[in-house]
Design a protein around this motif. Structure first.
Motif, PDB file in Angstrom:
ATOM      1  N   ASP A  59       0.852  -1.188   0.000  1.00 31.37           N
ATOM      2  CA  ASP A  59       0.000   0.000   0.000  1.00 31.37           C
ATOM      3  C   ASP A  59       0.892   1.245   0.000  1.00 31.37           C
ATOM      4  OD1 ASP A  59      -2.024   1.806   0.190  1.00 31.37           O
ATOM      5  OD2 ASP A  59      -2.469   1.415   2.303  1.00 31.37           O
ATOM      6  N   GLY A  60       0.897   1.965  -1.105  1.00 32.58           N
ATOM      7  CA  GLY A  60       1.666   3.207  -1.166  1.00 32.58           C
ATOM      8  C   GLY A  60       3.040   3.013  -1.788  1.00 32.58           C
ATOM      9  N   GLU A  61       3.647   4.136  -2.174  1.00 34.75           N
ATOM     10  CA  GLU A  61       4.924   4.094  -2.883  1.00 34.75           C
ATOM     11  C   GLU A  61       6.041   3.501  -2.037  1.00 34.75           C
ATOM     12  OE1 GLU A  61       5.935   7.909  -4.358  1.00 34.75           O
ATOM     13  OE2 GLU A  61       4.208   8.075  -5.702  1.00 34.75           O
ATOM     14  N   THR A  62       6.070   3.850  -0.757  1.00 32.51           N
ATOM     15  CA  THR A  62       7.168   3.370   0.075  1.00 32.51           C
ATOM     16  C   THR A  62       7.095   1.862   0.256  1.00 32.51           C
ATOM     17  OG1 THR A  62       7.146   5.481   1.258  1.00 32.51           O
ATOM     18  CG2 THR A  62       8.369   3.676   2.263  1.00 32.51           C
ATOM     19  N   GLU A  63       5.888   1.324   0.528  1.00 34.71           N
ATOM     20  CA  GLU A  63       5.752  -0.123   0.655  1.00 34.71           C
ATOM     21  C   GLU A  63       6.111  -0.814  -0.654  1.00 34.71           C
ATOM     22  OE1 GLU A  63       2.162  -1.693   2.236  1.00 34.71           O
ATOM     23  OE2 GLU A  63       2.345  -0.658   4.172  1.00 34.71           O
ATOM     24  N   GLU A  64       5.715  -0.229  -1.775  1.00 32.80           N
ATOM     25  CA  GLU A  64       6.042  -0.829  -3.069  1.00 32.80           C
ATOM     26  C   GLU A  64       7.547  -0.840  -3.302  1.00 32.80           C
ATOM     27  OE1 GLU A  64       3.838   1.443  -5.852  1.00 32.80           O
ATOM     28  OE2 GLU A  64       1.899   0.486  -5.403  1.00 32.80           O
ATOM     29  N   ALA A  65       8.224   0.252  -2.908  1.00 39.03           N
ATOM     30  CA  ALA A  65       9.672   0.336  -3.108  1.00 39.03           C
ATOM     31  C   ALA A  65      10.408  -0.687  -2.250  1.00 39.03           C
ATOM     32  CB  ALA A  65      10.155   1.751  -2.790  1.00 39.03           C
ATOM     33  N   VAL A  66      10.014  -0.796  -0.979  1.00 44.48           N
ATOM     34  CA  VAL A  66      10.674  -1.754  -0.096  1.00 44.48           C
ATOM     35  C   VAL A  66      10.334  -3.177  -0.517  1.00 44.48           C
ATOM     36  CG1 VAL A  66      10.907  -2.549   2.290  1.00 44.48           C
ATOM     37  CG2 VAL A  66      10.736  -0.111   1.805  1.00 44.48           C
ATOM     38  N   ALA A  67       9.106  -3.407  -0.961  1.00 38.23           N
ATOM     39  CA  ALA A  67       8.720  -4.740  -1.433  1.00 38.23           C
ATOM     40  C   ALA A  67       9.566  -5.149  -2.637  1.00 38.23           C
ATOM     41  CB  ALA A  67       7.235  -4.768  -1.792  1.00 38.23           C
ATOM     42  N   ALA A  68       9.876  -4.189  -3.505  1.00 36.90           N
ATOM     43  CA  ALA A  68      10.717  -4.492  -4.672  1.00 36.90           C
ATOM     44  C   ALA A  68      12.123  -4.891  -4.236  1.00 36.90           C
ATOM     45  CB  ALA A  68      10.766  -3.279  -5.599  1.00 36.90           C
ATOM     46  N   ILE A  69      12.656  -4.215  -3.210  1.00 41.14           N
ATOM     47  CA  ILE A  69      13.982  -4.574  -2.695  1.00 41.14           C
ATOM     48  C   ILE A  69      13.944  -5.985  -2.108  1.00 41.14           C
ATOM     49  CG2 ILE A  69      15.752  -3.993  -1.009  1.00 41.14           C
ATOM     50  CD1 ILE A  69      14.919  -1.064  -1.265  1.00 41.14           C
ATOM     51  N   TRP A  70      12.887  -6.283  -1.328  1.00 38.58           N
ATOM     52  CA  TRP A  70      12.732  -7.633  -0.757  1.00 38.58           C
ATOM     53  C   TRP A  70      12.722  -8.678  -1.873  1.00 38.58           C
ATOM     54  CZ3 TRP A  70       9.082  -8.716   3.906  1.00 38.58           C
ATOM     55  CH2 TRP A  70       9.422  -7.900   4.988  1.00 38.58           C
ATOM     56  N   ALA A  71      11.903  -8.438  -2.883  1.00 36.52           N
ATOM     57  CA  ALA A  71      11.758  -9.422  -3.955  1.00 36.52           C
ATOM     58  C   ALA A  71      13.095  -9.673  -4.640  1.00 36.52           C
ATOM     59  CB  ALA A  71      10.709  -8.939  -4.959  1.00 36.52           C
ATOM     60  N   ASP A  72      13.866  -8.599  -4.831  1.00 36.29           N
ATOM     61  CA  ASP A  72      15.164  -8.746  -5.489  1.00 36.29           C
ATOM     62  C   ASP A  72      16.138  -9.523  -4.615  1.00 36.29           C
ATOM     63  OD1 ASP A  72      17.131  -8.291  -7.493  1.00 36.29           O
ATOM     64  OD2 ASP A  72      17.939  -6.655  -6.290  1.00 36.29           O
ATOM     65  N   LEU A  73      16.184  -9.186  -3.330  1.00 38.03           N
ATOM     66  CA  LEU A  73      17.119  -9.853  -2.423  1.00 38.03           C
ATOM     67  C   LEU A  73      16.733 -11.310  -2.173  1.00 38.03           C
ATOM     68  CD1 LEU A  73      17.729  -7.106   0.295  1.00 38.03           C
ATOM     69  CD2 LEU A  73      19.394  -7.950  -1.350  1.00 38.03           C
ATOM     70  N   LEU A  74      15.449 -11.564  -2.046  1.00 36.37           N
ATOM     71  CA  LEU A  74      14.979 -12.894  -1.644  1.00 36.37           C
ATOM     72  C   LEU A  74      14.675 -13.799  -2.837  1.00 36.37           C
ATOM     73  CD1 LEU A  74      12.560 -11.739   1.206  1.00 36.37           C
ATOM     74  CD2 LEU A  74      14.881 -12.605   1.457  1.00 36.37           C
ATOM     75  N   GLY A  75      14.674 -13.226  -4.027  1.00 36.25           N
ATOM     76  CA  GLY A  75      14.424 -14.043  -5.208  1.00 36.25           C
ATOM     77  C   GLY A  75      13.011 -14.562  -5.286  1.00 36.25           C
ATOM     78  N   VAL A  76      12.026 -13.737  -4.866  1.00 31.91           N
ATOM     79  CA  VAL A  76      10.624 -14.142  -4.941  1.00 31.91           C
ATOM     80  C   VAL A  76       9.909 -13.249  -5.944  1.00 31.91           C
ATOM     81  CG1 VAL A  76      10.581 -15.027  -2.595  1.00 31.91           C
ATOM     82  CG2 VAL A  76      10.008 -12.639  -2.993  1.00 31.91           C
ATOM     83  N   GLU A  77       8.788 -13.750  -6.462  1.00 33.97           N
ATOM     84  CA  GLU A  77       8.075 -13.031  -7.514  1.00 33.97           C
ATOM     85  C   GLU A  77       7.355 -11.811  -6.979  1.00 33.97           C
ATOM     86  OE1 GLU A  77       4.584 -13.918 -10.856  1.00 33.97           O
ATOM     87  OE2 GLU A  77       5.554 -15.556  -9.776  1.00 33.97           O
ATOM     88  N   ARG A  78       6.721 -11.950  -5.798  1.00 32.49           N
ATOM     89  CA  ARG A  78       5.977 -10.824  -5.241  1.00 32.49           C
ATOM     90  C   ARG A  78       6.068 -10.862  -3.724  1.00 32.49           C
ATOM     91  NH1 ARG A  78      -0.516 -12.294  -5.810  1.00 32.49           N
ATOM     92  NH2 ARG A  78      -0.489 -14.081  -4.373  1.00 32.49           N
ATOM     93  N   VAL A  79       5.866  -9.690  -3.137  1.00 31.97           N
ATOM     94  CA  VAL A  79       5.908  -9.551  -1.679  1.00 31.97           C
ATOM     95  C   VAL A  79       4.662  -8.796  -1.251  1.00 31.97           C
ATOM     96  CG1 VAL A  79       7.112  -8.535   0.283  1.00 31.97           C
ATOM     97  CG2 VAL A  79       8.426  -9.587  -1.577  1.00 31.97           C
ATOM     98  N   GLY A  80       3.899  -9.369  -0.324  1.00 30.27           N
ATOM     99  CA  GLY A  80       2.705  -8.716   0.194  1.00 30.27           C
ATOM    100  C   GLY A  80       3.024  -7.883   1.422  1.00 30.27           C
ATOM    101  N   ARG A  81       2.100  -6.994   1.758  1.00 33.86           N
ATOM    102  CA  ARG A  81       2.377  -6.061   2.858  1.00 33.86           C
ATOM    103  C   ARG A  81       2.386  -6.756   4.221  1.00 33.86           C
ATOM    104  NH1 ARG A  81      -1.629  -2.881   5.400  1.00 33.86           N
ATOM    105  NH2 ARG A  81      -0.162  -1.169   5.091  1.00 33.86           N
TER     106      ARG A  81
END
Length: 965
Positions: free
Chosen positions: A870-892
């Motif tokens: 929810d929101g730009e900041t959550e989306e930005a951090v979720a993208a970092i998580w996905a990149d580091l963890l090698g997962v397709e998507r990250v939920g809040r």
């Protein structure tokens, strides 16, 4: 390999690499100190022996003018590192990872040792150590034991250490970390480097293994761990994915190290060499680390401990326990390990003699109603009872009870006849209780608020032959053979106002109270006159009940504490104040305390917290004695907010109301729960382990209660009585018994009992004692339900609720399940939430994995699903998580570590956030707030904190003006 020496006393370098250095300090002409410093990253314990051996060879050759005597190294550490990396890739990695995943599945995440202080939120790694020494005789005996079972001293000592940890924690599943030299090839034995790996060894002590069985189990576990030691410990943690916490290390918190590598002594020609003296360790990487070695025919070592958790004296006791267990193992390898005596004689005497027994109670030689009649003779005109404007003197109450007793006798009530009392809390109920006892009967409370089915079961099970009630409650009285006696009938009001000539003896039953039953049906606890009367007299004396007191009745007659609330005043000349059927609000309670002059009250903790919160001024100062019981008392509720004394009371129905008590001093409650104190007169208390042995101070065990003031047993259930009332091996009285409470407690260092919870599946909700099995049995009786499991969950502090998990082909409407249970169970036993499952989660050994049961969702059926950031900041951090963890998507609501995160990735996450979002975030925040939404909220708070107040106010004003929030 060359020592470069300068003039005497000058520094010299040991040319073994940039992370190893030496310094020679001249103390005197013939006294020097050699300081060798090396980082653990490049050397382990084995390396120290290699270094000393090489140093001695080089020094000897140097003094003789000889060339370097050391042969070329067959491999370098870099060669080993490259080979090891190739070795653990592919099939080897997967095979060993699968072994650790299988072996550690369902292992306890935390070993709950009896610490002196609560575990801090973050480890501070401060530590100290205690010396360990085993004499020659014990060392030799342990060697003999090891050889007899084909084991090493490492195996035997690890088995003994695990046995002690199990006894101290009360857990029969123990994981101990142990370092492995990890030098499985001859080529690397002479290398200086960091080879050591850490292996979690899981030890199963369930079912009480004998010494020989435990040794074989530990040997097998240790050998299997050694065969799978190539995978680094960090990768094991990543595969297991335990709950990550800054408070303790993952997988295990206790270590055992057996030092048997190359000799770490240094011998140089022409010099007397010795250690300059090692300073005591000031750090502790784990809660406890036991390090042992053999030297001079003795086993010696030390226990390093976390000073944030343990006092030195506590760890010294642990060392003594270890010595006693090892001695017991060596003496008899056929004995059960949990049967080896743990306590020294002096400590055992303090626990089972000094602290265990209360004062002597009066002899159980009188009946309750006889004591009341004696009080009537002393103060006939004093006020005995008040209720909503109605007032009865002792003489008037006695006369009314006599009339009803004659009526009961006329319908066949006599010695030992069960009489159901189906009345609300009005004066008639007190009259009925006294009348039943006077007639020789046994009163059985039939609370009219209970479901009809439960009332019918109680009446039938108790063999009720008469029911005292009134016309307005006729529809609540179970139908059957029992005679109904209306307290308002003319036959009662015209009966003689004198005591009937009924023969009643102290060993006769006075009452039967039904409690929740684990078999699916309530069970009746039968209590004799003598025990009840002796308890009332002695405890009223302890609490100092005097004629000037006005004692509040609060509990239903179906709860045993009502015995005290009614008869404390009636046996001492005080006044009983009846609350009635309706529960007073907090405001009304405070007003009634003032208007009715209540001086003594006995309340459940939750209700007391409600009425004391917001109490102004002296609103509660009239209460001189506040007794709290029926549930664990939080320390936050221990301040009575009044001028009187607060006493935390504890006691199952089977031990005749209250068995222990603790007077709370303001501000001195201690831990999260107030202690339940010491035994009251006529009681003896023991904290025992599953083998029936006393446990040490601060170690959890089951509470057993003995003494002469116990219930007779369970009505009509001889087998259950024999199971719960067991012979007393401590008291010495012929025929003495102990009641197994099923409650987990421990002794504090000051000699008070601390309540920890239940040992079985019985719980307390809002002061009600509940057998979860009874709820499960009622739920299974629904046509659509195949199986059921009920838990008491505390998803928020202080908010404990019943949650039902059920198996069915299709989900069943919550309303239908509640309606089904409401007709069979009291309201407090009907679960708040119902979760439909296709199957119950099981552990690797086939038991229900209760930890794996999902928390109820908002609809009480399913856990929360995916929810987009929810929101730009959550989306930005979720993208970092996905990149580091090698997962397709990250939920809040996703969890960083559940998605595969680890401490290294957490460090990278913090770096990425700092680089890409320009916000400083400690790594610890990732552990404390591993959910995406929580971490981002904390991140936003950190960003706001970087602005000064004026700048922040200006930004907010601009945002409001732009209507962007």
């Amino acid at each position: 390999r060359r020592l470069v020496a300068e003039e005497a006393g000058a520094p010299f370098d040991l040319a073994r690499g940039p992370l190893i250095r030496g310094r020679l300090i001249r103390m005197a002409a013939d006294d020097h100190v050699l300081l060798l410093t090396m980082h653990h990253f490049v050397a382990d314990g084995w390396s120290t022996g290699v270094l000393f051996r090489e140093l001695a060879a080089l020094y000897t050759a140097f003094t003789r003018g000889e060339p370097d005597p050391l042969p070329p190294l067959p491999v370098q550490y870099a060669d080993y590192a490259a080979w090891h990396r190739r070795w653990v890739e592919g099939p080897v990695l997967e095979a060993q990872a699968e072994y650790w995943t299988r072996t550690l599945a369902g292992a306890p995440e935390l070993l709950e040792l009896p610490a002196d202080r609560p575990r801090p939120a973050k480890q501070d790694f401060a530590g100290a150590s205690v010396r360990v020494e085993l004499d020659e005789a014990l060392t030799a005996a342990l060697g003999t034991l090891s050889r007899r079972h084909g084991a090493t001293l490492f195996t035997t000592l690890l088995a003994g250490w695990a046995a002690v940890l199990a006894r101290l924690s009360g857990q029969d599943d123990v994981v101990v970390g142990t370092p492995s030299a990890n030098r499985g090839r001859a080529e690397v034995e002479g290398l200086i480097g960091f080879f050591v790996n850490t292996l979690p060894v899981r030890v199963d002590l369930s079912d009480g293994p004998r010494v020989g069985e435990l040794l074989q189990h530990v040997k097998t576990s240790a050998l299997e761990a050694q065969r799978n030691q190539d995978i680094p410990f960090e990768q094991v943690v990543e595969r297991i994915r335990p709950t990550r916490s800054l408070a303790y290390s993952p997988l295990f918190q206790v270590m055992f190290a057996w030092q048997n590598g190359p000799d770490g002594t240094l011998e140089l020609p022409g010099l007397a060499v010795g250690r300059a003296g090692a300073a005591e360790s000031a750090t502790a990487k784990f809660d406890l680390t036991l390090t042992l070695w053999e030297v001079g025919g003795r086993i010696a070592g030390d226990v390093e401990y976390a000073t944030a958790l343990f006092e030195r004296a506590t760890v010294e006791r642990f060392v003594e326990y270890l010595r006693r267990v090892l001695a017991g193992m060596a003496a008899d390898d056929a004995v059960r390990v949990d049967g080896i005596p743990l306590l020294p004689a002096a400590e055992r005497a303090r626990l089972v003699e000094e602290w265990s027994a209360g004062d002597a109670a009066p002899p159980a030689e009188r009946c309750i109603h006889h004591l009341f009649e004696a009080q009537v003779a002393r103060t006939p005109d004093a006020t005995a009872l008040v209720h909503e404007g109605e007032r009865l003197t002792y003489a008037e109450l006695d006369a009314r009870a006599d009339r009803l007793a004659h009526r009961l006798a006329a319908v066949g009530v006599g010695r030992g006849v069960a009489v159901g009392v189906c009345l609300e809390w009005r004066p008639e109920l007190v009259v009925a209780l006294l009348a039943t006892l006077k007639a020789g009967g046994v009163y059985v409370p039939l609370d009219p608020s209970l479901p009809a089915g439960r009332l019918a079961y109680i009446a039938d099970d108790a063999g009720v032959r008469a029911v005292v009630t009134r016309a307005a409650l006729a529809d609540r009285v179970p139908s059957g053979a029992a005679v109904r006696v209306d307290v308002d009938a003319d036959e009662v009001s015209t009966a003689p106002a004198e005591a009937p000539r009924a023969l009643v003896f102290p060993e006769d039953l006075a009452y039967v109270i039904y409690t929740s039953g684990s078999t699916g049906q309530p069970k009746g606890v039968a209590v004799e006159h003598g025990a009840a009367a002796a308890h009332l007299v002695s405890v009223a004396r302890v609490h100092g009940i005097v004629p000037e007191d006005r004692v509040l009745q609060f509990a239903s007659a179906g709860f045993d504490v009502s015995l005290e609330q009614v008869f404390f005043p009636l046996l001492t000349g005080a006044t009983l104040v009846l609350r009635g059927a309706e529960l007073w609000s907090a405001t009304e309670f405070r007003a009634r305390v003032r208007d009715l002059g209540i001086t003594v009250a006995n309340l459940p903790p939750a209700y007391w917290q409600e009425v004391s919160d917001g109490a102004a001024g002296d609103a509660l100062d009239g209460i001189r004695l506040l007794l709290i019981g029926g549930d664990a008392l939080p320390a936050s509720a221990a301040d009575s907010r009044g001028a009187g004394t607060l006493v935390n009371c504890y006691g199952p129905t089977e031990t005749v109301v209250t068995a222990t008590a603790f007077a709370v001093e303001r501000g001195a409650a201690g831990g999260p729960l107030v202690p339940i104190g010491r035994p009251l007169p006529g009681r003896a208390v023991y904290v025992l382990d599953p083998s029936g042995a006393p446990v040490p101070v601060r170690v959890a065990g089951e509470l057993y209660i003995g003494g002469p003031l116990l219930a007779r047993g369970y009505l009509g259930r001889a087998a259950l009585t024999a199971e719960r009332f067991v012979p007393d091996p401590f008291g010495g009285a012929p025929g003495g018994r102990l009641y197994r409470t099923g409650d987990r407690v421990r002794w504090s260092a000051s000699g008070n009992l601390e309540f920890l919870g239940r040992t079985d599946f019985q719980v307390k909700i809002r002061g009600f004692r509940i057998e979860l099995g009874e709820i499960e049995a009622a739920l299974r009786s629904h046509d659509a339900v195949r199986d059921a499991l009920v838990l008491a969950r505390e998803d928020a502090p202080g908010d404990k609720r019943l949650v039902a998990y059920y198996l069915a082909d299709e989900p069943v409407a919550v309303e239908a399940l509640k309606a089904h249970l409401a007709g069979r169970l009291p309201e407090h036993m009907v679960p708040a939430a119902y979760v439909h499952l296709d199957a119950l989660p099981l552990t690797s050994n086939g038991k229900v994995d209760r930890k794996a049961l999902p928390a109820p969702g908002s609809d009480a059926f399913a856990t929360r699903g995916y929810e987009a950031p929810d929101g730009e900041t959550e989306e930005a951090v979720a993208a970092i998580w996905a990149d580091l963890l090698g997962v397709e998507r990250v939920g809040r609501h996703d969890h960083f570590f559940h998605l595969g995160g680890n401490s290294l990735l957490a460090t990278q996450l913090v770096f990425r956030i700092r680089r890409e979002m320009d916000v400083e975030l400690p790594v610890s925040d990732v552990f404390e707030k591993p959910e995406l939404s929580l971490l981002v909220q904390h991140l936003l708070d950190a960003q706001l904190a970087q602005f000064d107040p004026d700048q922040l106010e200006e930004l907010l004003a601009l945002a409001r003006a732009a209507d962007v929030g």
